[in-house]
Design a protein around this motif. Structure first.
Motif, mmCIF file in Angstrom:
data_model
loop_
_atom_site.group_PDB
_atom_site.id
_atom_site.type_symbol
_atom_site.label_atom_id
_atom_site.label_comp_id
_atom_site.label_asym_id
_atom_site.label_seq_id
_atom_site.Cartn_x
_atom_site.Cartn_y
_atom_site.Cartn_z
ATOM 1 N N ALA A 145 0.840 -1.198 0.000
ATOM 2 C CA ALA A 145 0.000 0.000 0.000
ATOM 3 C C ALA A 145 0.875 1.248 0.000
ATOM 4 C CB ALA A 145 -0.907 0.013 1.216
ATOM 5 N N ARG A 146 0.366 2.323 -0.557
ATOM 6 C CA ARG A 146 1.029 3.617 -0.411
ATOM 7 C C ARG A 146 0.890 4.075 1.036
ATOM 8 N NH1 ARG A 146 -1.534 7.747 -4.313
ATOM 9 N NH2 ARG A 146 -3.410 6.529 -3.912
ATOM 10 N N HIS A 147 1.844 4.858 1.504
ATOM 11 C CA HIS A 147 1.715 5.341 2.880
ATOM 12 C C HIS A 147 2.341 6.715 3.023
ATOM 13 C CE1 HIS A 147 5.970 4.291 4.026
ATOM 14 N NE2 HIS A 147 5.806 3.335 3.138
ATOM 15 N N VAL A 148 1.735 7.522 3.904
ATOM 16 C CA VAL A 148 2.212 8.880 4.145
ATOM 17 C C VAL A 148 2.340 9.112 5.645
ATOM 18 C CG1 VAL A 148 1.259 9.840 2.018
ATOM 19 C CG2 VAL A 148 -0.125 9.855 4.096
ATOM 20 N N ARG A 149 3.350 9.867 5.989
ATOM 21 C CA ARG A 149 3.601 10.281 7.371
ATOM 22 C C ARG A 149 2.867 11.603 7.609
ATOM 23 N NH1 ARG A 149 8.995 12.886 9.625
ATOM 24 N NH2 ARG A 149 8.997 13.678 7.490
ATOM 25 N N TYR A 150 2.153 11.702 8.729
ATOM 26 C CA TYR A 150 1.348 12.892 9.027
ATOM 27 C C TYR A 150 1.914 13.550 10.287
ATOM 28 C CZ TYR A 150 -2.954 15.714 8.977
ATOM 29 O OH TYR A 150 -3.858 16.744 8.902
ATOM 30 N N LEU A 151 2.567 14.708 10.111
ATOM 31 C CA LEU A 151 3.225 15.388 11.219
ATOM 32 C C LEU A 151 2.227 16.115 12.105
ATOM 33 C CD1 LEU A 151 6.141 17.018 9.189
ATOM 34 C CD2 LEU A 151 6.300 14.978 10.632
ATOM 35 N N TRP A 152 2.571 16.263 13.385
ATOM 36 C CA TRP A 152 1.743 17.081 14.274
ATOM 37 C C TRP A 152 2.313 18.483 14.459
ATOM 38 C CZ3 TRP A 152 4.204 12.787 16.994
ATOM 39 C CH2 TRP A 152 5.292 13.167 17.791
ATOM 40 N N GLY A 153 3.571 18.703 14.057
ATOM 41 C CA GLY A 153 4.199 20.016 14.174
ATOM 42 C C GLY A 153 5.301 20.146 13.141
ATOM 43 N N ALA A 154 6.277 21.000 13.419
ATOM 44 C CA ALA A 154 7.415 21.156 12.512
ATOM 45 C C ALA A 154 8.185 19.836 12.429
ATOM 46 C CB ALA A 154 8.329 22.271 13.005
ATOM 47 N N ALA A 204 5.369 10.142 1.211
ATOM 48 C CA ALA A 204 5.221 11.593 1.287
ATOM 49 C C ALA A 204 4.969 11.944 2.749
ATOM 50 C CB ALA A 204 4.068 12.087 0.410
ATOM 51 N N THR A 205 5.120 13.223 3.066
ATOM 52 C CA THR A 205 4.916 13.691 4.435
ATOM 53 C C THR A 205 3.918 14.836 4.427
ATOM 54 O OG1 THR A 205 7.087 13.033 5.309
ATOM 55 C CG2 THR A 205 6.012 14.903 6.366
ATOM 56 N N VAL A 206 2.867 14.698 5.236
ATOM 57 C CA VAL A 206 1.854 15.740 5.357
ATOM 58 C C VAL A 206 2.277 16.699 6.469
ATOM 59 C CG1 VAL A 206 -0.563 16.255 5.858
ATOM 60 C CG2 VAL A 206 0.045 14.176 4.575
ATOM 61 N N GLU A 207 2.261 17.995 6.156
ATOM 62 C CA GLU A 207 2.712 19.007 7.098
ATOM 63 C C GLU A 207 1.632 20.065 7.269
ATOM 64 O OE1 GLU A 207 7.001 20.958 7.919
ATOM 65 O OE2 GLU A 207 6.156 21.447 5.963
ATOM 66 N N GLN A 208 1.193 20.265 8.515
ATOM 67 C CA GLN A 208 0.085 21.192 8.760
ATOM 68 C C GLN A 208 0.529 22.514 9.373
ATOM 69 O OE1 GLN A 208 -2.688 19.319 11.438
ATOM 70 N NE2 GLN A 208 -1.097 18.627 12.840
ATOM 71 N N VAL A 209 1.830 22.744 9.487
ATOM 72 C CA VAL A 209 2.276 24.046 9.988
ATOM 73 C C VAL A 209 2.358 25.027 8.817
ATOM 74 C CG1 VAL A 209 3.543 23.070 11.933
ATOM 75 C CG2 VAL A 209 4.736 23.485 9.778
ATOM 76 N N GLN A 323 1.576 26.275 26.460
ATOM 77 C CA GLN A 323 2.809 25.543 26.709
ATOM 78 C C GLN A 323 3.619 25.313 25.434
ATOM 79 O OE1 GLN A 323 0.185 24.283 25.644
ATOM 80 N NE2 GLN A 323 0.196 22.073 25.330
ATOM 81 N N GLY A 324 3.133 25.801 24.305
ATOM 82 C CA GLY A 324 3.850 25.603 23.061
ATOM 83 C C GLY A 324 3.580 24.274 22.390
ATOM 84 N N GLY A 325 2.658 23.495 22.946
ATOM 85 C CA GLY A 325 2.276 22.255 22.267
ATOM 86 C C GLY A 325 1.690 22.571 20.909
ATOM 87 N N PRO A 326 2.049 21.813 19.868
ATOM 88 C CA PRO A 326 1.581 22.173 18.526
ATOM 89 C C PRO A 326 0.072 22.323 18.405
ATOM 90 C CG PRO A 326 3.322 20.538 18.389
ATOM 91 C CD PRO A 326 2.991 20.677 19.847
ATOM 92 N N GLY A 327 -0.703 21.432 19.043
ATOM 93 C CA GLY A 327 -2.151 21.518 18.914
ATOM 94 C C GLY A 327 -2.715 22.804 19.488
#
Length: 417
Positions: A145-154, A204-209, A323-327
């Motif tokens: 299967a194709r797969h992508v990494r999904y980041l929570w921050g930088a 691929a890598t998904v980046e939400q920042v 606290q600087g947590g990405p969420g």
């Protein structure tokens, strides 16, 4: 299309994936979330389908024990280190050994083989995994299967890996040691998968920042941007939050990660509230019941509340203390709210996010050992009175809003090419 979302049992890591999960479902795709048993109530509350794999990891229990026994040891290596004179081969190799042994192995080994079995039986077309769930990359490749990494921050993971590999390539061949590749090779091998760097960074890598908070990242990684959409779990809007405040509101939201991982905070909340008492502002502090009880009597301008969804609180605030947590941080920024950031020294992502927000002009940074009533009053007053911070936070908000929505990302991920 069948899409598997995989995460180790960490609530904050998984919640980032929920908007994409529902975007995929809304587009008609079959979505299944796989995680360890402890995450089941969290996943079920989102309405997404869930399957349990493996057994629960014991990372939090182990980290608390190590923190009590040797408080400084956990901070010896950090992915936020940027000083060239510190980033030696010995530093990077030693840090990677500890990270693999005391983090990534501990959370992945209990679920790896069962996750592979699930993928071979369910046959997903796409696997989306949060960035420490390396077992999902192996499971995806085991069923082609194709797969992508999904980041929570930088992408500190990608940057640290790139630095390590650069120095690894410069070592004599008989000194080229790679603890991450060695460990993944063993797990992959027993499941019929060959090691490659796609097991570390995905296809691929998904980046939400937003662009303001990005790090210089390796050209070898294909990044897919997506707009951050806050999701904090099920929540009911309290009545008091429906009424606009009659003076500037300061939100205090420090998350639960530090307490959950290490059992205590590095800052004195009574000092923080004492400093805020000097301001003509309403202070809303969202804290667990145990912390509210320990605080006892608080200043007249303070409202202590239990869990309140940050995405509902932030739009009513003139400034926030986080606290600087990405969420939490990205939620505040998505509403253009400037922040005073007090990151825990034990949480590398909080430190990194805080530095990047300060660099963007959208916040001010106070290290835990700098937090006093006087410093908090001074810094928050600057946030309220210096319009440049609010303007910078508004600019970040606008750039976030211009990023592709989860629905757009869903189309990209499920397109034939």
């Amino acid at each position: 299309m069948r899409v598997l979302i995989a995460s180790v049992a960490e609530r904050s890591h998984f919640l980032n994936l929920v908007p994409l999960g529902w975007a995929l479902r809304s587009a008609g795709h079959e979505v299944l979330v796989a995680s360890q048993p402890a995450l089941e109530p969290v996943v079920r509350a989102t309405g997404l389908s869930y399957v349990s794999v493996g057994r629960d990891h014991q990372l939090r229990r182990v980290m608390r024990t190590r923190h009590r026994a040797a408080p400084g040891e956990l901070g010896e290596f950090t992915m936020t280190e940027d000083r060239p004179e510190v980033l030696t081969w010995e530093y990077l190799l030693g840090g990677l050994k500890k990270t693999v042994t005391w983090w990534w192995r501990m959370v992945n080994e209990p679920m790896a083989d069962d996750l592979v079995d699930l993928c071979r039986a369910w046959r997903p077309d796409l696997v989306v995994w949060e960035p420490t769930t390396f077992s999902a990359a192996i499971a995806a490749e085991a069923c082609e299967a194709r797969h992508v990494r999904y980041l929570w921050g930088a992408d500190d993971f990608g940057c640290t890996r790139d630095r390590f590999l650069s120095q690894w390539a410069e070592r004599p061949e008989d000194e080229r040691e790679d603890p991450l590749a060695d460990w993944l090779t063993r797990i992959a091998g027993r499941n019929g998968v060959d090691y490659s760097e796609t097991l570390v960074t995905g296809h691929a890598t998904v980046e939400q920042v937003p662009p303001d908070l990005r790090l210089p990242t390796p050209e070898s990684i294909r990044y897919l941007p997506v707009r951050y959409v806050p999701y904090n779990g099920r929540a009911a809007l309290p009545h008091w939050l429906r009424t606009p405040p009659d003076r500037p509101r300061i939100g205090l939201s420090l998350g639960t990660s530090v307490n959950d991982w290490y059992g205590d905070r590095e800052i004195d909340l009574s000092e923080v509230l004492e400093g805020l008492a000097e301001l003509d502002a309403e202070v809303v502090a969202t804290l667990p019941a145990a912390e509210r009880e320990r605080l006892g009597t608080t200043p007249p301008n303070t409202r202590l509340v239990e869990y309140t969804p940050v995405h509902a609180l932030a739009p009513t605030c003139a400034a926030m203390i986080t606290q600087g947590g990405p969420g939490t941080t990205l939620t505040a920024l998505s509403h253009g709210v400037p922040q005073l950031l007090t990151p825990s020294t034990t949480m590398f992502d909080q430190v990194r996010t805080s530095r990047l927000v300060e660099r963007a002009g959208a916040g001010r940074l106070l290290a835990p050992d700098q937090v006093t009533a006087q410093s908090v009053e001074r810094e928050v007053r600057l946030l309220l009175e210096d319009a440049r911070h609010t303007a910078a936070a508004g600019d970040v908000r606008d750039r976030m809003a211009a990023m592709p929505a989860p629905a757009d990302l869903a189309r990209t991920l499920t397109s034939p090419d």
